[in-house]
Write a protein that holds these residues in place. Sequence first.
Motif, PDB file in Angstrom:
ATOM      1  N   GLY A 144      -2.328   7.999 -11.679  1.00 39.90           N
ATOM      2  CA  GLY A 144      -1.201   8.841 -11.284  1.00 39.90           C
ATOM      3  C   GLY A 144      -0.232   8.131 -10.363  1.00 39.90           C
ATOM      4  O   GLY A 144      -0.639   7.412  -9.441  1.00 39.90           O
ATOM      5  N   TRP A 145       1.061   8.333 -10.592  1.00 34.94           N
ATOM      6  CA  TRP A 145       2.086   7.663  -9.803  1.00 34.94           C
ATOM      7  C   TRP A 145       2.025   8.057  -8.334  1.00 34.94           C
ATOM      8  O   TRP A 145       2.189   7.216  -7.442  1.00 34.94           O
ATOM      9  N   ARG A 146       1.764   9.353  -8.056  1.00 37.04           N
ATOM     10  CA  ARG A 146       1.773   9.813  -6.666  1.00 37.04           C
ATOM     11  C   ARG A 146       0.618   9.212  -5.881  1.00 37.04           C
ATOM     12  O   ARG A 146       0.807   8.763  -4.740  1.00 37.04           O
ATOM     13  N   ALA A 147      -0.558   9.189  -6.454  1.00 34.61           N
ATOM     14  CA  ALA A 147      -1.722   8.613  -5.769  1.00 34.61           C
ATOM     15  C   ALA A 147      -1.497   7.131  -5.483  1.00 34.61           C
ATOM     16  O   ALA A 147      -1.905   6.620  -4.435  1.00 34.61           O
ATOM     17  N   GLN A 148      -0.848   6.444  -6.410  1.00 35.13           N
ATOM     18  CA  GLN A 148      -0.599   5.018  -6.226  1.00 35.13           C
ATOM     19  C   GLN A 148       0.394   4.759  -5.100  1.00 35.13           C
ATOM     20  O   GLN A 148       0.167   3.897  -4.237  1.00 35.13           O
ATOM     21  N   LEU A 149       1.480   5.507  -5.064  1.00 32.41           N
ATOM     22  CA  LEU A 149       2.471   5.328  -4.002  1.00 32.41           C
ATOM     23  C   LEU A 149       1.918   5.759  -2.644  1.00 32.41           C
ATOM     24  O   LEU A 149       2.191   5.130  -1.622  1.00 32.41           O
ATOM     25  N   GLU A 150       1.141   6.828  -2.631  1.00 36.41           N
ATOM     26  CA  GLU A 150       0.561   7.287  -1.366  1.00 36.41           C
ATOM     27  C   GLU A 150      -0.417   6.257  -0.816  1.00 36.41           C
ATOM     28  O   GLU A 150      -0.434   5.981   0.387  1.00 36.41           O
ATOM     29  N   LEU A 151      -1.229   5.679  -1.686  1.00 37.08           N
ATOM     30  CA  LEU A 151      -2.178   4.659  -1.243  1.00 37.08           C
ATOM     31  C   LEU A 151      -1.447   3.461  -0.661  1.00 37.08           C
ATOM     32  O   LEU A 151      -1.828   2.940   0.394  1.00 37.08           O
ATOM     33  N   LEU A 152      -0.400   3.008  -1.328  1.00 41.32           N
ATOM     34  CA  LEU A 152       0.367   1.871  -0.829  1.00 41.32           C
ATOM     35  C   LEU A 152       0.955   2.172   0.544  1.00 41.32           C
ATOM     36  O   LEU A 152       0.867   1.355   1.467  1.00 41.32           O
ATOM     37  N   ALA A 188       4.736  -0.778  -6.259  1.00 40.85           N
ATOM     38  CA  ALA A 188       5.511   0.465  -6.229  1.00 40.85           C
ATOM     39  C   ALA A 188       6.299   0.662  -7.517  1.00 40.85           C
ATOM     40  O   ALA A 188       6.406   1.788  -8.024  1.00 40.85           O
ATOM     41  N   LEU A 189       6.857  -0.400  -8.066  1.00 32.00           N
ATOM     42  CA  LEU A 189       7.611  -0.284  -9.313  1.00 32.00           C
ATOM     43  C   LEU A 189       6.698   0.082 -10.484  1.00 32.00           C
ATOM     44  O   LEU A 189       7.057   0.918 -11.329  1.00 32.00           O
ATOM     45  N   ARG A 190       5.537  -0.519 -10.521  1.00 31.44           N
ATOM     46  CA  ARG A 190       4.594  -0.202 -11.603  1.00 31.44           C
ATOM     47  C   ARG A 190       4.137   1.250 -11.535  1.00 31.44           C
ATOM     48  O   ARG A 190       3.860   1.878 -12.566  1.00 31.44           O
ATOM     49  N   ALA A 191       4.056   1.792 -10.319  1.00 27.78           N
ATOM     50  CA  ALA A 191       3.573   3.164 -10.162  1.00 27.78           C
ATOM     51  C   ALA A 191       4.468   4.165 -10.876  1.00 27.78           C
ATOM     52  O   ALA A 191       3.992   5.208 -11.347  1.00 27.78           O
ATOM     53  N   THR A 192       5.774   3.887 -10.958  1.00 25.08           N
ATOM     54  CA  THR A 192       6.704   4.842 -11.567  1.00 25.08           C
ATOM     55  C   THR A 192       7.045   4.478 -13.014  1.00 25.08           C
ATOM     56  O   THR A 192       7.989   5.029 -13.583  1.00 25.08           O
ATOM     57  N   ARG A 202      13.996   3.972 -10.266  1.00 33.45           N
ATOM     58  CA  ARG A 202      12.700   3.360  -9.940  1.00 33.45           C
ATOM     59  C   ARG A 202      12.845   2.355  -8.796  1.00 33.45           C
ATOM     60  O   ARG A 202      11.976   2.290  -7.901  1.00 33.45           O
ATOM     61  N   TRP A 203      13.926   1.585  -8.807  1.00 36.02           N
ATOM     62  CA  TRP A 203      14.154   0.644  -7.709  1.00 36.02           C
ATOM     63  C   TRP A 203      14.348   1.399  -6.395  1.00 36.02           C
ATOM     64  O   TRP A 203      13.748   1.047  -5.375  1.00 36.02           O
ATOM     65  N   TYR A 204      15.178   2.422  -6.404  1.00 38.97           N
ATOM     66  CA  TYR A 204      15.426   3.190  -5.174  1.00 38.97           C
ATOM     67  C   TYR A 204      14.148   3.873  -4.686  1.00 38.97           C
ATOM     68  O   TYR A 204      13.887   3.934  -3.474  1.00 38.97           O
ATOM     69  N   ALA A 205      13.359   4.388  -5.606  1.00 39.13           N
ATOM     70  CA  ALA A 205      12.123   5.060  -5.211  1.00 39.13           C
ATOM     71  C   ALA A 205      11.167   4.083  -4.540  1.00 39.13           C
ATOM     72  O   ALA A 205      10.551   4.392  -3.499  1.00 39.13           O
ATOM     73  N   ALA A 206      11.030   2.890  -5.107  1.00 43.76           N
ATOM     74  CA  ALA A 206      10.112   1.893  -4.541  1.00 43.76           C
ATOM     75  C   ALA A 206      10.564   1.446  -3.156  1.00 43.76           C
ATOM     76  O   ALA A 206       9.773   1.429  -2.198  1.00 43.76           O
ATOM     77  N   LEU A 207      11.840   1.099  -3.040  1.00 43.93           N
ATOM     78  CA  LEU A 207      12.318   0.554  -1.775  1.00 43.93           C
ATOM     79  C   LEU A 207      12.482   1.623  -0.700  1.00 43.93           C
ATOM     80  O   LEU A 207      12.310   1.338   0.486  1.00 43.93           O
ATOM     81  N   THR A 208      12.805   2.856  -1.098  1.00 44.98           N
ATOM     82  CA  THR A 208      12.905   3.931  -0.108  1.00 44.98           C
ATOM     83  C   THR A 208      11.539   4.233   0.498  1.00 44.98           C
ATOM     84  O   THR A 208      11.422   4.481   1.709  1.00 44.98           O
ATOM     85  N   LEU A 209      10.506   4.218  -0.319  1.00 45.05           N
ATOM     86  CA  LEU A 209       9.153   4.431   0.204  1.00 45.05           C
ATOM     87  C   LEU A 209       8.792   3.355   1.216  1.00 45.05           C
ATOM     88  O   LEU A 209       8.304   3.643   2.323  1.00 45.05           O
ATOM     89  N   ILE A 210       9.022   2.089   0.849  1.00 46.94           N
ATOM     90  CA  ILE A 210       8.693   0.972   1.740  1.00 46.94           C
ATOM     91  C   ILE A 210       9.504   1.062   3.029  1.00 46.94           C
ATOM     92  O   ILE A 210       8.988   0.842   4.134  1.00 46.94           O
ATOM     93  N   ALA A 211      10.798   1.418   2.897  1.00 51.89           N
ATOM     94  CA  ALA A 211      11.661   1.525   4.076  1.00 51.89           C
ATOM     95  C   ALA A 211      11.254   2.692   4.974  1.00 51.89           C
ATOM     96  O   ALA A 211      11.352   2.605   6.203  1.00 51.89           O
ATOM     97  N   GLN A 212      10.798   3.782   4.374  1.00 54.65           N
ATOM     98  CA  GLN A 212      10.366   4.944   5.153  1.00 54.65           C
ATOM     99  C   GLN A 212       9.187   4.595   6.057  1.00 54.65           C
ATOM    100  O   GLN A 212       9.180   4.901   7.256  1.00 54.65           O
TER     101      GLN A 212
END
Length: 296
Positions: A144-152, A188-192, A202-212
């Motif tokens: 799942g994309w959410r579990a992957q991004l949350e773990l990262l 992060a990119l693979r997750a989405t 997808r780029w904005y989602a990955a980098l916004t998460l990292i920046a947050q």
Amino acid sequence: MAAQIRLRIELGELRPGDPVPSARQITREHGVAIATATKVLALLREEGLVLARPGAGTVVAARPDAPPRAGRSDPELSRDHLVRTAMALADSDGLAAVSLRRLAADLGVATMALHRHVRGRDELVRLMADSALADALPTARPAGWRAQLELLAREQWRVYRRHRWLPHVISMSRPQLLPRGMAHTEWALRATGGVGLDRETRWYAALTLIAQVRGVATNLEMQAQAEQDTGLTDEEWIESQEPVFDRLAPGRYPTLAALSAEGDVDLTLDGIFEFGLRRLLDSYATLIEDAARRPG
């Protein structure tokens, strides 16, 4: 302060390999500035009584009565050992304390010996950041994309808490050449992938998460420094400011005053991280749901 630590070493209370008080401990115990505490440890290092050990901070040297081994080239010194020693120094005394001259003294080698492994301090700091990010990269990818991004995000937060200097090194606008940092973006990119989002989103989602995560983490070092300088926890400091707030808020900031009057809210950096992560991933879920409803 240096004399007290020196005496404890001479009396055998602190034995070779034992940790000595860090700069932050000295600051807290003696009520001095961090710069003064750093000078205390620097003096003891110059005397050959202590040295920095990766993962352990500053410890009693193996031969406390021996002079520093300046000018010697250690054939066993490796780039990884140098980087880990620098990371331990930054963890205990802050990134500003990291210099090739100080590391050479801690390692008992000539400063020029370090140039066999790094071209200068900038390269060393980059290697430190890359090594720290390696510890934050998840080893297994959940479903799942959410579990992957949350773990990262959680792994990054964990490492930022361990290395409070790290978020100040990483640039979002001018990314450094950090292979492990690139691996985080790749994760992060693979997750989405395959969820219906377009390439730009997808780029904005990955980098916004990292920046947050990084953005909240930039406050960790300031928080620790403020606690050392004042001797007060965040909660204690806020309580000490309440009389000033009570005089100022009602007239100029009525909403703040009204909400505060309803009761205390436990606002912490961990809480801000958790709230921001949940709300950010919720918004991603909405984007994905909207993409699934779009025709074709």
